[in-house]
Design an enzyme around this catalytic site. Sequence first.
Site, short mmCIF file in Angstrom:
data_model
loop_
_atom_site.label_atom_id
_atom_site.label_comp_id
_atom_site.label_asym_id
_atom_site.label_seq_id
_atom_site.Cartn_x
_atom_site.Cartn_y
_atom_site.Cartn_z
N ASN A 9 12.44 -1.70 -5.84
CA ASN A 9 13.32 -1.23 -4.78
C ASN A 9 14.74 -1.22 -5.35
O ASN A 9 15.34 -2.27 -5.55
CB ASN A 9 13.21 -2.19 -3.58
CG ASN A 9 14.19 -1.86 -2.48
OD1 ASN A 9 14.84 -0.81 -2.50
ND2 ASN A 9 14.32 -2.76 -1.51
N LYS A 11 17.43 -0.16 -3.98
CA LYS A 11 18.45 -0.34 -2.93
C LYS A 11 19.60 0.66 -3.12
O LYS A 11 19.36 1.76 -3.58
CB LYS A 11 18.94 -1.79 -2.92
CG LYS A 11 17.78 -2.78 -2.91
CD LYS A 11 18.19 -4.18 -2.64
CE LYS A 11 16.99 -5.10 -2.75
NZ LYS A 11 17.27 -6.45 -2.36
N HIS A 97 12.06 -3.47 5.42
CA HIS A 97 12.72 -4.38 4.48
C HIS A 97 13.68 -5.30 5.25
O HIS A 97 14.32 -4.87 6.22
CB HIS A 97 13.47 -3.59 3.41
CG HIS A 97 13.94 -4.46 2.28
ND1 HIS A 97 15.06 -5.23 2.38
CD2 HIS A 97 13.38 -4.73 1.08
CE1 HIS A 97 15.20 -5.93 1.26
NE2 HIS A 97 14.18 -5.64 0.45
N GLU A 99 16.57 -6.25 4.70
CA GLU A 99 17.94 -5.76 4.81
C GLU A 99 18.06 -4.72 5.91
O GLU A 99 19.09 -4.63 6.58
CB GLU A 99 18.41 -5.20 3.45
CG GLU A 99 18.67 -6.34 2.47
CD GLU A 99 18.41 -5.98 1.02
OE1 GLU A 99 18.36 -4.80 0.67
OE2 GLU A 99 18.26 -6.93 0.20
N GLU A 169 7.84 -10.86 1.91
CA GLU A 169 9.12 -11.13 1.26
C GLU A 169 9.88 -12.20 2.06
O GLU A 169 10.62 -11.86 3.00
CB GLU A 169 9.97 -9.86 1.20
CG GLU A 169 9.33 -8.75 0.40
CD GLU A 169 10.39 -7.81 -0.18
OE1 GLU A 169 10.47 -7.71 -1.40
OE2 GLU A 169 11.14 -7.22 0.61
N SER A 215 13.01 -12.45 -5.71
CA SER A 215 13.45 -12.98 -7.01
C SER A 215 12.33 -13.06 -8.06
O SER A 215 12.28 -14.03 -8.83
CB SER A 215 14.12 -14.34 -6.83
OG SER A 215 15.26 -14.21 -6.00
C1 PEP Z 1 13.73 -7.03 -2.41
O1 PEP Z 1 14.84 -6.76 -1.97
O2 PEP Z 1 12.72 -6.44 -1.98
C2 PEP Z 1 13.64 -8.05 -3.44
C3 PEP Z 1 12.49 -8.62 -3.64
O3 PEP Z 1 14.80 -8.34 -4.10
P1 PEP Z 1 14.97 -9.38 -5.32
O4 PEP Z 1 13.82 -9.13 -6.28
O5 PEP Z 1 16.29 -9.02 -5.93
O6 PEP Z 1 14.92 -10.74 -4.74
#
Ligand code: PEP
Length: 252
Positions: A9, A11, A97, A99, A169, A215
């Site tokens: 992703n 973003k 998501h 966000e 997530e 992460s």
């Molecule tokens: C995400 O935003 O879907 C995500 C998993 O971000 P990150 O890997 O940076 O934690």
Amino acid sequence: MRTKIVAGNWKMNKTYQETKALVKELKHAVKEIELDNTRVVIAPTFVNLQKASKMTKNSVIEVAAQNMHQAASGAYTGEISAQMLKSIYVDTVILGHSERREYFGETDELLAEKVNAALDNDLEIIFCFGEVLEDRKQGNHFKVVESQIKHALFHLDSAAWSKIILAYEPVWAIGTGETATPEQAQEMHAFIRELVAGRYMSDVAEEVSILYGGSVKPSNAQEIFSKNDVDGGLIGGAALKVEDFSAIIAAI
Ligand code: PEP
């Protein structure tokens, strides 16, 4: 056998020029990786989707959108419809998501509408959900995840599930550098699979891919992906660096 998926992703990152460079590099990098029953998906921003889609036409890399509007068309300034995505050969969309939920107020009810619109247009969905830190601290994480999945997805019939990919997530692990332990991921993924099995037939639950996101990086990917119910990852920050993203793909 369930399909493994590594999805990046992007973003709100990468200009048009940077997108071209990153896709080019990534195409080279994935050629070196033996992809055994594994799909590789990237989700650039809307403006760069068509270019990415064209550039990856003859490669194993697939392109997904990060969001879409629930309406078919109309007076929704700044929005993008499912049909528009299909018209540029994008077949997958990320919905829900954290966000989008946090900054744009997307609720489970709205997401159910988006899910319907995506399916009506034959789009596959990477459906994201997960608890915030407070929920986990209070031991409410299973309840929260159950509610998110039930409200946005359980109105679907079993046939529709062939178009659903789940992405757990935990919000506290997104972009924070803090990862759920492989055991925490496995525990939640097994819970989700059981939940789906309880509502549908067990083959639906057995076949749905459940990705972990939060992460994931080259140093922890292999351990997380080794868990039985973890079928891959949704990757944020590490998807923006070819070296890291390809190491994560290779880890699966
Ligand atoms: C995400 O935003 O879907 C995500 C998993 O971000 P990150 O890997 O940076 O934690």
